[in-house]
Write a protein that holds these residues in place. Structure first.
Motif, PDB file in Angstrom:
ATOM      1  N   ASP A   2      35.089  43.979  55.674  1.00  0.00           N
ATOM      2  CA  ASP A   2      34.160  43.787  54.648  1.00  0.00           C
ATOM      3  C   ASP A   2      33.013  44.707  54.576  1.00  0.00           C
ATOM      4  O   ASP A   2      32.701  45.085  55.863  1.00  0.00           O
ATOM      5  CB  ASP A   2      33.835  42.470  54.339  1.00  0.00           C
ATOM      6  N   GLU A  21      29.559  45.944  52.263  1.00  0.00           N
ATOM      7  CA  GLU A  21      28.576  45.877  51.292  1.00  0.00           C
ATOM      8  C   GLU A  21      27.954  47.197  50.894  1.00  0.00           C
ATOM      9  O   GLU A  21      27.290  47.733  51.732  1.00  0.00           O
ATOM     10  CB  GLU A  21      27.610  44.653  51.440  1.00  0.00           C
ATOM     11  N   TYR A  34      33.268  45.585  49.080  1.00  0.00           N
ATOM     12  CA  TYR A  34      34.535  46.105  49.591  1.00  0.00           C
ATOM     13  C   TYR A  34      35.377  45.396  50.346  1.00  0.00           C
ATOM     14  O   TYR A  34      34.822  44.628  51.282  1.00  0.00           O
ATOM     15  CB  TYR A  34      34.362  47.549  50.073  1.00  0.00           C
ATOM     16  N   ARG A  35      36.632  45.191  50.269  1.00  0.00           N
ATOM     17  CA  ARG A  35      37.444  44.621  51.540  1.00  0.00           C
ATOM     18  C   ARG A  35      38.773  45.581  51.568  1.00  0.00           C
ATOM     19  O   ARG A  35      39.186  45.945  50.661  1.00  0.00           O
ATOM     20  CB  ARG A  35      37.999  43.343  50.855  1.00  0.00           C
ATOM     21  N   PHE A  36      38.794  45.852  52.779  1.00  0.00           N
ATOM     22  CA  PHE A  36      39.990  46.550  53.413  1.00  0.00           C
ATOM     23  C   PHE A  36      40.830  45.853  54.378  1.00  0.00           C
ATOM     24  O   PHE A  36      40.660  45.239  55.235  1.00  0.00           O
ATOM     25  CB  PHE A  36      39.403  47.821  54.385  1.00  0.00           C
ATOM     26  N   LEU A  46      42.639  48.690  49.629  1.00  0.00           N
ATOM     27  CA  LEU A  46      41.067  48.759  49.370  1.00  0.00           C
ATOM     28  C   LEU A  46      40.762  47.904  48.038  1.00  0.00           C
ATOM     29  O   LEU A  46      41.391  48.518  46.998  1.00  0.00           O
ATOM     30  CB  LEU A  46      40.564  50.229  49.343  1.00  0.00           C
ATOM     31  N   THR A  47      39.741  47.002  48.083  1.00  0.00           N
ATOM     32  CA  THR A  47      39.446  46.569  46.950  1.00  0.00           C
ATOM     33  C   THR A  47      37.898  46.609  46.740  1.00  0.00           C
ATOM     34  O   THR A  47      37.263  46.673  47.768  1.00  0.00           O
ATOM     35  CB  THR A  47      39.869  44.933  46.545  1.00  0.00           C
ATOM     36  N   ARG A  48      37.556  46.747  45.652  1.00  0.00           N
ATOM     37  CA  ARG A  48      35.793  46.621  45.322  1.00  0.00           C
ATOM     38  C   ARG A  48      35.893  45.451  44.247  1.00  0.00           C
ATOM     39  O   ARG A  48      36.426  45.410  43.295  1.00  0.00           O
ATOM     40  CB  ARG A  48      35.436  47.831  44.442  1.00  0.00           C
ATOM     41  N   ASP A  49      35.010  44.386  44.747  1.00  0.00           N
ATOM     42  CA  ASP A  49      35.000  43.334  43.918  1.00  0.00           C
ATOM     43  C   ASP A  49      35.865  42.725  43.495  1.00  0.00           C
ATOM     44  O   ASP A  49      36.273  41.945  42.434  1.00  0.00           O
ATOM     45  CB  ASP A  49      34.010  43.619  42.737  1.00  0.00           C
ATOM     46  N   ASP A  57      34.006  54.752  46.680  1.00  0.00           N
ATOM     47  CA  ASP A  57      35.447  54.201  47.091  1.00  0.00           C
ATOM     48  C   ASP A  57      36.336  54.926  47.959  1.00  0.00           C
ATOM     49  O   ASP A  57      36.619  54.138  49.020  1.00  0.00           O
ATOM     50  CB  ASP A  57      36.184  53.704  45.859  1.00  0.00           C
ATOM     51  N   GLY A 104      37.005  54.058  51.812  1.00  0.00           N
ATOM     52  CA  GLY A 104      38.225  53.856  52.222  1.00  0.00           C
ATOM     53  C   GLY A 104      38.639  54.645  53.065  1.00  0.00           C
ATOM     54  O   GLY A 104      39.417  54.523  54.187  1.00  0.00           O
TER      55      GLY A 104
END
Length: 170
Positions: free
Chosen positions: A87, A89, A95-97, A107-110, A139, A143
């Motif tokens: 994670d 911030e 973000y979560r990878f 990869l996600t953002r929010d 992003d 990533g």
């Protein structure tokens, strides 16, 4: 920094992206259209040879985007794919990878899926962006850095259990 010349990666949205690893001490990602990101490991920290940056312990890692330190929280990486998540911030975004298949990580953002990355935890990183989202320069920079630092993909838990059981049977 490792002085060997590396051909840039051609990202479909942001053009040339360069990923540089300095052993297990430092990773730097930059390009003309993305912010510079560095990820450094405390040189006094014990290293794990299976992790490109050398550790998943957030107390020994410092990540900066354009020189500004960001929140970085890698999970311990044990049994499930989710346990390998990282994670970040940055600039008000979460973000979560996280691995989503054997070779790649999402990869996600929010919570919004941005794209998928593949890397063996080296300077070669492949990004496949979703067509339905707004991809920002940060992003891409985040990533590429996480893919290089921690590698991508993981086996599903059931496969790890089968491997463990089959290895235990003589």
């Amino acid at each position: 920094m490792n002085e060997k010349e590396r051909a840039p990666i051609e990202d479909t949205h942001f053009g040339a992206v360069t990923v540089r690893q300095d052993g297990q001490d430092r990773i730097a990602v930059d390009g003309e259209a993305i912010p510079r990101v560095t990820l450094e490991r405390d040189p006094a920290a014990e290293t794990d040879p299976h992790i490109a940056i050398g550790t998943r312990d957030p107390a020994h890692l410092t990540m900066r985007v354009d020189g500004v330190e960001v929140g970085l929280l890698p999970a311990k990486g044990r049994f499930s794919r989710h346990s390998y998540r990282v994670d970040v911030e940055y600039d008000g975004a979460a973000y979560r990878f996280v691995p989503d298949s054997i070779p790649s990580s999402r990869l996600t953002r929010d919570g919004r899926h941005l794209g998928d990355f593949s890397s063996d935890g080296d300077e070669t990183v492949l990004a496949e962006w979703r067509e339905d989202g707004e991809i920002r320069p940060a992003d891409a920079a985040i990533g590429y850095t996480l893919a290089s630092a921690f590698g991508t993909g993981a086996q599903p838990m059931w496969m790890m259990i089968v491997d463990g059981v089959s290895n235990a049977i003589p």
